[in-house]
Scaffold this motif. Structure first.
Motif, PDB file in Angstrom:
ATOM      1  N   LYS A  16      23.889 -85.062 101.552  1.00  0.00           N
ATOM      2  CA  LYS A  16      23.799 -86.525 101.648  1.00  0.00           C
ATOM      3  C   LYS A  16      24.866 -87.222 100.806  1.00  0.00           C
ATOM      4  O   LYS A  16      24.595 -88.194 100.121  1.00  0.00           O
ATOM      5  CB  LYS A  16      22.410 -87.014 101.235  1.00  0.00           C
ATOM      6  CG  LYS A  16      21.288 -86.549 102.144  1.00  0.00           C
ATOM      7  CD  LYS A  16      19.961 -87.137 101.729  1.00  0.00           C
ATOM      8  CE  LYS A  16      18.844 -86.700 102.656  1.00  0.00           C
ATOM      9  NZ  LYS A  16      17.542 -87.280 102.263  1.00  0.00           N
ATOM     10  N   GLN A  17      26.083 -86.705 100.870  1.00  0.00           N
ATOM     11  CA  GLN A  17      27.171 -87.374 100.168  1.00  0.00           C
ATOM     12  C   GLN A  17      27.504 -88.693 100.869  1.00  0.00           C
ATOM     13  O   GLN A  17      27.319 -88.845 102.066  1.00  0.00           O
ATOM     14  CB  GLN A  17      28.395 -86.472 100.125  1.00  0.00           C
ATOM     15  CG  GLN A  17      28.152 -85.187  99.370  1.00  0.00           C
ATOM     16  CD  GLN A  17      29.366 -84.296  99.374  1.00  0.00           C
ATOM     17  OE1 GLN A  17      30.291 -84.495  98.598  1.00  0.00           O
ATOM     18  NE2 GLN A  17      29.370 -83.320 100.263  1.00  0.00           N
ATOM     19  N   ILE A  18      28.013 -89.635 100.090  1.00  0.00           N
ATOM     20  CA  ILE A  18      28.344 -90.948 100.625  1.00  0.00           C
ATOM     21  C   ILE A  18      29.773 -90.911 101.165  1.00  0.00           C
ATOM     22  O   ILE A  18      30.722 -90.693 100.411  1.00  0.00           O
ATOM     23  CB  ILE A  18      28.187 -92.040  99.561  1.00  0.00           C
ATOM     24  CG1 ILE A  18      26.723 -92.103  99.107  1.00  0.00           C
ATOM     25  CG2 ILE A  18      28.641 -93.394 100.095  1.00  0.00           C
ATOM     26  CD1 ILE A  18      26.462 -93.079  97.981  1.00  0.00           C
ATOM     27  N   LEU A  19      29.917 -91.091 102.471  1.00  0.00           N
ATOM     28  CA  LEU A  19      31.215 -91.039 103.139  1.00  0.00           C
ATOM     29  C   LEU A  19      31.534 -92.379 103.773  1.00  0.00           C
ATOM     30  O   LEU A  19      30.643 -93.089 104.245  1.00  0.00           O
ATOM     31  CB  LEU A  19      31.223 -89.952 104.217  1.00  0.00           C
ATOM     32  CG  LEU A  19      30.839 -88.537 103.794  1.00  0.00           C
ATOM     33  CD1 LEU A  19      30.904 -87.610 105.000  1.00  0.00           C
ATOM     34  CD2 LEU A  19      31.740 -88.029 102.679  1.00  0.00           C
ATOM     35  N   GLN A  20      32.819 -92.718 103.780  1.00  0.00           N
ATOM     36  CA  GLN A  20      33.288 -93.927 104.463  1.00  0.00           C
ATOM     37  C   GLN A  20      34.018 -93.500 105.736  1.00  0.00           C
ATOM     38  O   GLN A  20      34.965 -92.721 105.682  1.00  0.00           O
ATOM     39  CB  GLN A  20      34.225 -94.732 103.558  1.00  0.00           C
ATOM     40  CG  GLN A  20      33.561 -95.248 102.292  1.00  0.00           C
ATOM     41  CD  GLN A  20      34.474 -96.172 101.507  1.00  0.00           C
ATOM     42  OE1 GLN A  20      35.213 -96.969 102.088  1.00  0.00           O
ATOM     43  NE2 GLN A  20      34.422 -96.074 100.191  1.00  0.00           N
ATOM     44  N   LEU A  21      33.572 -94.028 106.855  1.00  0.00           N
ATOM     45  CA  LEU A  21      34.150 -93.676 108.147  1.00  0.00           C
ATOM     46  C   LEU A  21      34.818 -94.889 108.777  1.00  0.00           C
ATOM     47  O   LEU A  21      34.300 -96.005 108.702  1.00  0.00           O
ATOM     48  CB  LEU A  21      33.064 -93.154 109.093  1.00  0.00           C
ATOM     49  CG  LEU A  21      32.247 -91.951 108.615  1.00  0.00           C
ATOM     50  CD1 LEU A  21      31.233 -91.570 109.688  1.00  0.00           C
ATOM     51  CD2 LEU A  21      33.142 -90.774 108.279  1.00  0.00           C
ATOM     52  N   ASP A  22      35.976 -94.659 109.378  1.00  0.00           N
ATOM     53  CA  ASP A  22      36.649 -95.731 110.113  1.00  0.00           C
ATOM     54  C   ASP A  22      35.865 -96.058 111.377  1.00  0.00           C
ATOM     55  O   ASP A  22      35.237 -95.178 111.986  1.00  0.00           O
ATOM     56  CB  ASP A  22      38.075 -95.305 110.493  1.00  0.00           C
ATOM     57  CG  ASP A  22      38.978 -95.157 109.276  1.00  0.00           C
ATOM     58  OD1 ASP A  22      38.707 -95.828 108.266  1.00  0.00           O
ATOM     59  OD2 ASP A  22      39.920 -94.357 109.345  1.00  0.00           O
ATOM     60  N   VAL A  23      35.908 -97.309 111.762  1.00  0.00           N
ATOM     61  CA  VAL A  23      35.258 -97.755 112.999  1.00  0.00           C
ATOM     62  C   VAL A  23      36.273 -98.568 113.792  1.00  0.00           C
ATOM     63  O   VAL A  23      37.293 -99.028 113.253  1.00  0.00           O
ATOM     64  CB  VAL A  23      33.999 -98.600 112.701  1.00  0.00           C
ATOM     65  CG1 VAL A  23      32.953 -97.767 111.974  1.00  0.00           C
ATOM     66  CG2 VAL A  23      34.351 -99.836 111.882  1.00  0.00           C
ATOM     67  N   ILE A  43      29.705 -96.963 105.935  1.00  0.00           N
ATOM     68  CA  ILE A  43      29.343 -96.053 104.858  1.00  0.00           C
ATOM     69  C   ILE A  43      28.053 -95.345 105.249  1.00  0.00           C
ATOM     70  O   ILE A  43      27.066 -95.989 105.615  1.00  0.00           O
ATOM     71  CB  ILE A  43      29.158 -96.804 103.529  1.00  0.00           C
ATOM     72  CG1 ILE A  43      30.424 -97.602 103.204  1.00  0.00           C
ATOM     73  CG2 ILE A  43      28.848 -95.831 102.401  1.00  0.00           C
ATOM     74  CD1 ILE A  43      30.296 -98.496 101.995  1.00  0.00           C
ATOM     75  N   ILE A  44      28.073 -94.014 105.180  1.00  0.00           N
ATOM     76  CA  ILE A  44      26.911 -93.246 105.614  1.00  0.00           C
ATOM     77  C   ILE A  44      26.599 -92.153 104.600  1.00  0.00           C
ATOM     78  O   ILE A  44      27.437 -91.792 103.761  1.00  0.00           O
ATOM     79  CB  ILE A  44      27.131 -92.596 106.994  1.00  0.00           C
ATOM     80  CG1 ILE A  44      28.265 -91.555 106.921  1.00  0.00           C
ATOM     81  CG2 ILE A  44      27.443 -93.637 108.054  1.00  0.00           C
ATOM     82  CD1 ILE A  44      28.408 -90.714 108.169  1.00  0.00           C
ATOM     83  N   ASN A  45      25.398 -91.622 104.682  1.00  0.00           N
ATOM     84  CA  ASN A  45      25.034 -90.388 103.999  1.00  0.00           C
ATOM     85  C   ASN A  45      25.256 -89.230 104.958  1.00  0.00           C
ATOM     86  O   ASN A  45      24.732 -89.229 106.074  1.00  0.00           O
ATOM     87  CB  ASN A  45      23.559 -90.395 103.585  1.00  0.00           C
ATOM     88  CG  ASN A  45      23.304 -91.258 102.366  1.00  0.00           C
ATOM     89  OD1 ASN A  45      22.684 -92.308 102.468  1.00  0.00           O
ATOM     90  ND2 ASN A  45      23.781 -90.828 101.218  1.00  0.00           N
ATOM     91  N   ALA A  46      26.022 -88.269 104.539  1.00  0.00           N
ATOM     92  CA  ALA A  46      26.282 -87.123 105.407  1.00  0.00           C
ATOM     93  C   ALA A  46      26.847 -85.990 104.570  1.00  0.00           C
ATOM     94  O   ALA A  46      27.236 -86.167 103.414  1.00  0.00           O
ATOM     95  CB  ALA A  46      27.252 -87.495 106.530  1.00  0.00           C
TER      96      ALA A  46
END
Length: 392
Positions: free
Chosen positions: A51-58, A68-71
């Motif tokens: 459950k690391q906090i990742l930033q994904l482009d949209v 920003i998601i937990n994944a």
């Protein structure tokens, strides 16, 4: 609603970020022999981070820059060890030695259903990524060599003045092994100690090497610049028709791309699949100037970043110290319990550095865990100190 193009969790009630979760276990042993003169301390561990906090482009049409998601699920497995001993334990002379090290193997178990590869860092077209099923910190680039499947040599474009570029996996940032080795000696009131530290494996990208190769400012670009350094004799035909005899010809080690043709003595010759040395020996092509030769590797527009990714193995002399304890006849006269003088030198130099041209293998641009690139980093700075320890 987004604020400044970035998701704000407090403004997005449906977006519930959670803290990262870590679980680990470890077991080991600490054993001593010969009245504590020889000891072994070994620990084996596994750590799972989820459950690391990742930033994904949209898509930009969404009106926000990223989400920003937990994944993610990262697994680390490794071993840590220390071996210490006292080979000599005499009345006036003692010798203590310590060897410690660690080896860590990691793997990306999972990311998110929507992604399989996550970019953690990037520099000049080289990317440090996390990819499911692979180790953390794989290095990939679109500026890699495209190689001939038969010979494994780089393919030279049909223009004959540049290598063909393509996607390539070029390394990993994680070292294979970290080691430390220290010794300390005492003889009566004197003491001597030193510490050697080593990193084995782990790759970095050197922009200093990329720039320096393309511009010819590194010592490694001196070969071939004249006959004494291996340059070949060749005839340079200038655009104005003038002819100049030169002795700085160079031959790239590569294979011509399919479809490469040259007109030689009025006849068209097909160089497809032929190596540059073979074509040169047959008189189909001439030698290159150092400008073109090193530009094929390091020019920022046509260069190959893969050529500037290196195994960052090094062995460093971290510290040397020499000390002297004043005898009691002096300390008592000065009404002191202890008086010790010590000269210490730190970061004294590299006993081995796998990077070319003296490039600093620890001159990484920042201290992020995914940092992998050197870009004109700070030099290896020595420190010398004279200390006086006084006890009352």
């Amino acid at each position: 609603m987004p604020l400044n193009g970035i998701y704000q969790p407090e403004l997005l009630p449906n977006m519930k970020l959670q803290p990262s979760m870590a679980g680990n276990f470890e077991f080991g042993a600490d054993v001593r022999f010969l009245n504590n003169r020889l000891g072994f301390d070994v620990a084996v561990y596994q750590a799972d981070i989820k459950k690391q906090i990742l930033q994904l482009d949209v898509p930009s049409e969404s009106g926000v820059a990223r989400k920003i998601i937990n994944a993610g699920h990262l697994r680390n497995r490794g071993i840590e060890f220390a071996i210490n001993g006292r080979p000599v334990d005499g009345k006036d002379f003692t010798w203590d030695v310590n060897l410690n090290g660690s080896r860590n193997i990691n793997k990306i178990i999972d990311l998110d259903p929507s992604i399989r590869t996550y970019q953690m860092n990037e520099d000049q077209g080289v990317h440090a990524i996390a990819e499911v099923g692979k180790a953390y910190g794989e290095l990939v680039t679109d500026y890699g060599y495209v190689r001939d499947p038969k010979s494994g040599l780089p393919i030279i474009n049909t223009n004959g003045t540049s290598f063909k570029r393509g996607y390539a996996s070029v390394g990993n940032i994680t070292p294979d092994l970290n080691l430390g080795f220290s010794n300390s000696f005492t003889y009566k009131n004197w003491s001597l100690g030193f510490l050697i530290q080593a990193r084995i494996g782990g790759d970095i990208f050197s922009a200093s090497h990329q720039y320096g190769t393309g511009r010819g400012t590194l010592a490694s670009t001196l070969p071939g610049r004249d006959a004494a350094s291996g340059g070949l004799a060749w005839t340079d035909l200038a655009p104005d028709g003038s002819v100049r005899q030169r002795n700085d010809g160079m031959i790239p080690d590569g294979v011509f791309e399919s479809g490469t043709k040259r007109v030689v003595n009025g006849n068209e010759v097909d160089l497809s699949g032929m190596t540059y040395p073979e074509a040169y020996d047959k008189g189909y092509v001439s030698a290159m100037s150092p400008l073109n030769y090193y530009g094929m590797i390091g020019d920022w527009g046509i260069g190959i970043r893969e050529a500037s990714v290196f195994d960052a193995t090094y062995v460093a002399l971290r510290e040397v110290s020499i000390g002297y304890n004043m005898p009691s006849s002096i300390t008592e006269r000065l009404k002191l319990n202890k008086l010790r003088l010590m000269l210490v030198g730190r970061n004294l130099g590299y006993l081995f550095n796998n990077l070319p041209d003296g490039i600093h293998p620890e001159g990484i641009r920042n201290n992020a865990t995914s940092a992998f690139s050197e870009y004109g980093g700070t030099p290896f700075v020595r420190n010398m100190a004279l200390t006086v320890q006084v006890g009352f």
